[in-house]
Design a protein around this motif. Structure first.
Motif: not given
Length: 191
Positions: A169, A173, A188
């Motif tokens: 990520l 994101q 996250e």
């Protein structure tokens, strides 16, 4: 003025007789303590009213926000290859440890857990709620009290599936559903 982390009564938190919520200074997390039995544990004791506990914990043992200064003083450049992420975990009865701060014994099936986490993902992606705000009341990880924030970690610190998804990520994101032995996660990347 009473300290925010003062001991709770069982009526406030829905805990069985003799149990109270205390705050660990070393881990900066709440835990459950029984004075008469001199027992402490991270998960709620059997017989806990999980609805009352969930409400109590969200009101008294949650971080008001994720602090941008929780890592190194100079941001990610000072973190030696480590990243910072938050997650929301939904456990099921086949999880490695089928209990959490929310439920002493998790009985839902993996399919039921998937349905729950997909609904959470839908709400996050639609902008209804952030992962951190949802984690406070819905995550089965004790990091819920810190909006799911796991702090900084490097390669080899987490379960492989979790680590691979986190490092893939970009900051800001949110992953799709990630399955580990612990359960189902939404991740996250924060930094």
């Amino acid at each position: 003025m009473k300290d925010k982390f003062a001991n709770s009564s069982k009526a406030d938190a829905g805990l069985p007789s003799g149990w109270e919520v205390r705050h660990s200074n070393s881990k900066n997390l709440p835990y459950y303590f029984n004075q008469s039995q001199q027992l402490s544990r991270w998960e709620p004791p059997p017989g806990t009213d999980t609805d009352k506990l969930k409400t109590y914990m969200a009101e008294h043992h949650s971080a008001p926000e994720i602090r941008p200064d929780a890592g190194g003083p100079n941001g990610s450049s000072a973190n030696n290859g480590k990243i910072r992420a938050a997650h929301l975990l939904v456990k099921h009865r086949d999880s490695r440890r089928p209990s959490s701060w929310r439920e002493a014994e998790i009985k839902r099936t993996k399919e039921e857990a998937m349905s729950i986490i997909l609904e959470h993902e839908s709400r996050i992606r639609s902008g209804q709620v952030t992962l951190g705000n949802l984690a406070v009341s819905e995550s089965d990880c004790s990091s819920a009290r810190k909006m799911g924030d796991l702090g900084f970690f490097g390669k080899g610190d987490m379960q492989k599936e979790f680590e691979d998804a986190s490092f893939d990520l970009k900051p800001g994101q949110v992953s799709g559903v990630v399955e580990t032995a612990s359960g189902l996660h939404l991740i996250e990347r924060l930094e």
